[in-house]
Design a protein around this motif. Structure first.
Motif, PDB file in Angstrom:
ATOM      1  N   LEU A 110     118.320 -16.925  16.807  1.00 30.27           N
ATOM      2  CA  LEU A 110     118.921 -17.047  18.135  1.00 30.27           C
ATOM      3  C   LEU A 110     117.878 -17.132  19.246  1.00 30.27           C
ATOM      4  O   LEU A 110     118.232 -17.303  20.415  1.00 30.27           O
ATOM      5  CB  LEU A 110     119.836 -15.842  18.395  1.00 30.27           C
ATOM      6  CG  LEU A 110     121.106 -15.765  17.541  1.00 30.27           C
ATOM      7  CD1 LEU A 110     121.821 -14.443  17.776  1.00 30.27           C
ATOM      8  CD2 LEU A 110     122.034 -16.936  17.858  1.00 30.27           C
ATOM      9  N   GLY A 111     116.608 -17.002  18.889  1.00 29.71           N
ATOM     10  CA  GLY A 111     115.546 -17.106  19.886  1.00 29.71           C
ATOM     11  C   GLY A 111     115.370 -15.865  20.747  1.00 29.71           C
ATOM     12  O   GLY A 111     114.858 -15.959  21.875  1.00 29.71           O
ATOM     13  N   VAL A 112     115.772 -14.710  20.236  1.00 32.14           N
ATOM     14  CA  VAL A 112     115.625 -13.462  20.997  1.00 32.14           C
ATOM     15  C   VAL A 112     114.145 -13.108  21.096  1.00 32.14           C
ATOM     16  O   VAL A 112     113.404 -13.170  20.105  1.00 32.14           O
ATOM     17  CB  VAL A 112     116.416 -12.327  20.320  1.00 32.14           C
ATOM     18  CG1 VAL A 112     116.196 -11.000  21.045  1.00 32.14           C
ATOM     19  CG2 VAL A 112     117.902 -12.673  20.289  1.00 32.14           C
ATOM     20  N   ALA A 113     113.703 -12.730  22.279  1.00 30.25           N
ATOM     21  CA  ALA A 113     112.292 -12.414  22.522  1.00 30.25           C
ATOM     22  C   ALA A 113     111.841 -11.219  21.698  1.00 30.25           C
ATOM     23  O   ALA A 113     112.630 -10.331  21.357  1.00 30.25           O
ATOM     24  CB  ALA A 113     112.072 -12.140  24.004  1.00 30.25           C
ATOM     25  N   GLY A 114     110.526 -11.170  21.404  1.00 28.44           N
ATOM     26  CA  GLY A 114     109.959 -10.154  20.531  1.00 28.44           C
ATOM     27  C   GLY A 114     110.286  -8.724  20.912  1.00 28.44           C
ATOM     28  O   GLY A 114     110.797  -7.960  20.073  1.00 28.44           O
ATOM     29  N   PRO A 115     110.016  -8.280  22.149  1.00 29.21           N
ATOM     30  CA  PRO A 115     110.302  -6.876  22.503  1.00 29.21           C
ATOM     31  C   PRO A 115     111.779  -6.522  22.361  1.00 29.21           C
ATOM     32  O   PRO A 115     112.121  -5.456  21.845  1.00 29.21           O
ATOM     33  CB  PRO A 115     109.834  -6.788  23.960  1.00 29.21           C
ATOM     34  CG  PRO A 115     108.809  -7.865  24.093  1.00 29.21           C
ATOM     35  CD  PRO A 115     109.286  -8.986  23.217  1.00 29.21           C
ATOM     36  N   GLN A 116     112.643  -7.418  22.807  1.00 31.28           N
ATOM     37  CA  GLN A 116     114.078  -7.163  22.699  1.00 31.28           C
ATOM     38  C   GLN A 116     114.512  -7.145  21.231  1.00 31.28           C
ATOM     39  O   GLN A 116     115.340  -6.331  20.825  1.00 31.28           O
ATOM     40  CB  GLN A 116     114.851  -8.243  23.462  1.00 31.28           C
ATOM     41  CG  GLN A 116     116.356  -8.006  23.495  1.00 31.28           C
ATOM     42  CD  GLN A 116     117.086  -9.099  24.268  1.00 31.28           C
ATOM     43  OE1 GLN A 116     116.466  -9.956  24.899  1.00 31.28           O
ATOM     44  NE2 GLN A 116     118.412  -9.077  24.208  1.00 31.28           N
ATOM     45  N   ARG A 117     113.925  -8.039  20.454  1.00 35.76           N
ATOM     46  CA  ARG A 117     114.246  -8.113  19.024  1.00 35.76           C
ATOM     47  C   ARG A 117     113.835  -6.822  18.322  1.00 35.76           C
ATOM     48  O   ARG A 117     114.603  -6.250  17.546  1.00 35.76           O
ATOM     49  CB  ARG A 117     113.552  -9.314  18.399  1.00 35.76           C
ATOM     50  CG  ARG A 117     113.941  -9.588  16.962  1.00 35.76           C
ATOM     51  CD  ARG A 117     113.378 -10.908  16.483  1.00 35.76           C
ATOM     52  NE  ARG A 117     111.930 -10.909  16.387  1.00 35.76           N
ATOM     53  CZ  ARG A 117     111.109 -11.704  17.087  1.00 35.76           C
ATOM     54  NH1 ARG A 117     111.601 -12.573  17.970  1.00 35.76           N
ATOM     55  NH2 ARG A 117     109.797 -11.644  16.913  1.00 35.76           N
ATOM     56  N   ARG A 118     112.628  -6.336  18.597  1.00 36.37           N
ATOM     57  CA  ARG A 118     112.149  -5.117  17.940  1.00 36.37           C
ATOM     58  C   ARG A 118     112.992  -3.913  18.333  1.00 36.37           C
ATOM     59  O   ARG A 118     113.255  -3.028  17.509  1.00 36.37           O
ATOM     60  CB  ARG A 118     110.678  -4.888  18.276  1.00 36.37           C
ATOM     61  CG  ARG A 118     109.731  -5.869  17.563  1.00 36.37           C
ATOM     62  CD  ARG A 118     108.292  -5.465  17.756  1.00 36.37           C
ATOM     63  NE  ARG A 118     107.852  -5.685  19.120  1.00 36.37           N
ATOM     64  CZ  ARG A 118     107.359  -6.845  19.581  1.00 36.37           C
ATOM     65  NH1 ARG A 118     107.253  -7.891  18.763  1.00 36.37           N
ATOM     66  NH2 ARG A 118     106.976  -6.960  20.834  1.00 36.37           N
ATOM     67  N   SER A 119     113.417  -3.865  19.595  1.00 35.07           N
ATOM     68  CA  SER A 119     114.263  -2.768  20.040  1.00 35.07           C
ATOM     69  C   SER A 119     115.605  -2.779  19.313  1.00 35.07           C
ATOM     70  O   SER A 119     116.085  -1.725  18.867  1.00 35.07           O
ATOM     71  CB  SER A 119     114.492  -2.863  21.552  1.00 35.07           C
ATOM     72  OG  SER A 119     115.395  -1.878  21.991  1.00 35.07           O
TER      73      SER A 119
END
Length: 337
Positions: A110-119
């Motif tokens: 879905l293209g979620v950014a790295g910091p948001q994805r890790r959270s």
């Protein structure tokens, strides 16, 4: 809310079409944990796939919050499908990825950014109790742990509805409880509507608010679990409550023999002793047993009563909320209404 209206589905067979669903209609409340239970080939998996929009029914409608999904196409259909997630044991985890990497995979697509994805991954691993396993490979996990990772992966994109087909299949009884706890937490903490299909009545007893019973593609009954269980003649009661098997010789000496369903701590713990004291009769449990529906104790007992006021004791139990089926036994026996 999920509304199913007159859903029918057939598949090609060797000599004739195989009917998987026959005019199934039911409602599933938003935020509930709803079980679809039935034996093999009852249509429960087909119903789950239709709810997930993975199968198109031959006839009938699936509505999600009032939206007719049969009328959706293109972009709008894709948007609605993203609100639906499926836990299917037939879709394995990626062996080359870590546990965290498997949960992150849908977010990456879905293209979620790295910091948001890790959270998000961290939140879900905590939900399923596998934070300490984040860097391990799926092959290092037990079957139950892998199933919990599959649940976390399905929840990654924050769906509104989670469909779990046979969520405890291939999982030991010791680990099945942890899988069901995770599904219950998803409902309670994330507000996800969870629909699970299973042939195991114990799954429904443990976590479900509502239930639909299927047999040979036909809906036998549906409703709240506790509501159906208070009807001793219901298919849910037969499937979910303890069986009663009492030899005839064991009941011969009683003035009255009845089957009773009791729901709740007060009813199960105190109602029968109080009936015995109040009416001066002997009340013996001669069959059945006790189970739990979620956190609520539910009993189905066969009772033998001795004493002149046995009929009054039975009537009082009914007044207090017990559901009684009278048996035609003993000198005082009458046929129940």
């Amino acid at each position: 809310m999920i509304t199913v209206e007159n859903l029918s589905k057939t598949f090609p067979g060797k000599s004739s079409p195989v009917v998987a669903l026959r005019d199934v209609s039911l409602d599933i409340d938003a935020g509930s944990l709803f079980g679809v239970v039935g034996p093999a080939a009852s249509g429960k998996s087909t119903l789950a796939r239709c709810l997930a929009l993975q199968e198109r029914p031959d006839r009938g409608v699936v509505r999600l919050d009032g939206v007719n999904t049969a009328a959706l196409e293109g972009r709008r259909l894709r948007e609605v499908r993203r609100q639906l997630a499926v836990v299917d044991p037939r879709t394995p985890l990626h062996a080359e990825r870590t546990v965290a990497g498997n949960v992150a995979a849908p977010l990456e697509r879905l293209g979620v950014a790295g910091p948001q994805r890790r959270s998000r991954v961290g939140t879900l691993l905590d939900l399923v109790g596998l934070t300490a396993r984040a860097t391990q490979q799926p092959t290092e996990l037990t079957p139950g742990q892998r199933r919990r990772v599959e649940v976390a992966r399905a929840l990654a994109a924050a769906p509104a509805v989670l469909l779990a087909d046979d969520p405890t299949g291939g999982v030991s009884p010791e680990e099945a409880g942890a899988v069901l706890t995770v599904l219950d937490r998803a409902r309670a903490e994330l507000g996800v509507t969870v629909v699970l299909a299973t042939r195991d009545p114990g799954v429904v007893r443990r976590v479900c608010d509502g239930v639909a019973v299927l047999e040979q593609g036909t809906l036998v009954e549906s409703g709240t679990v506790l509501g159906l269980l208070t009807d001793p003649g219901s298919a849910a009661a037969r499937a979910l409550l303890p069986a009663i098997d009492t030899p005839a010789a064991q009941v011969a000496g009683y003035d009255r023999v009845v089957d009773v369903v009791l729901v709740g701590f007060a009813a199960v713990g105190a109602l029968l002793p109080e009936a015995a004291t109040r009416f001066g009769v002997e009340v013996a449990t001669i069959g059945g047993g006790l189970t739990r529906i979620g956190d609520t104790p539910v009993a189905r007992f066969r009772l033998g009563l001795r004493g002149e006021r046995a009929d009054g004791a039975v009537a009082w139990v009914v007044e207090q909320g017990g559901r009684v089926t009278h048996q035609v036994r003993g000198p005082q026996a009458v046929v129940a209404a």
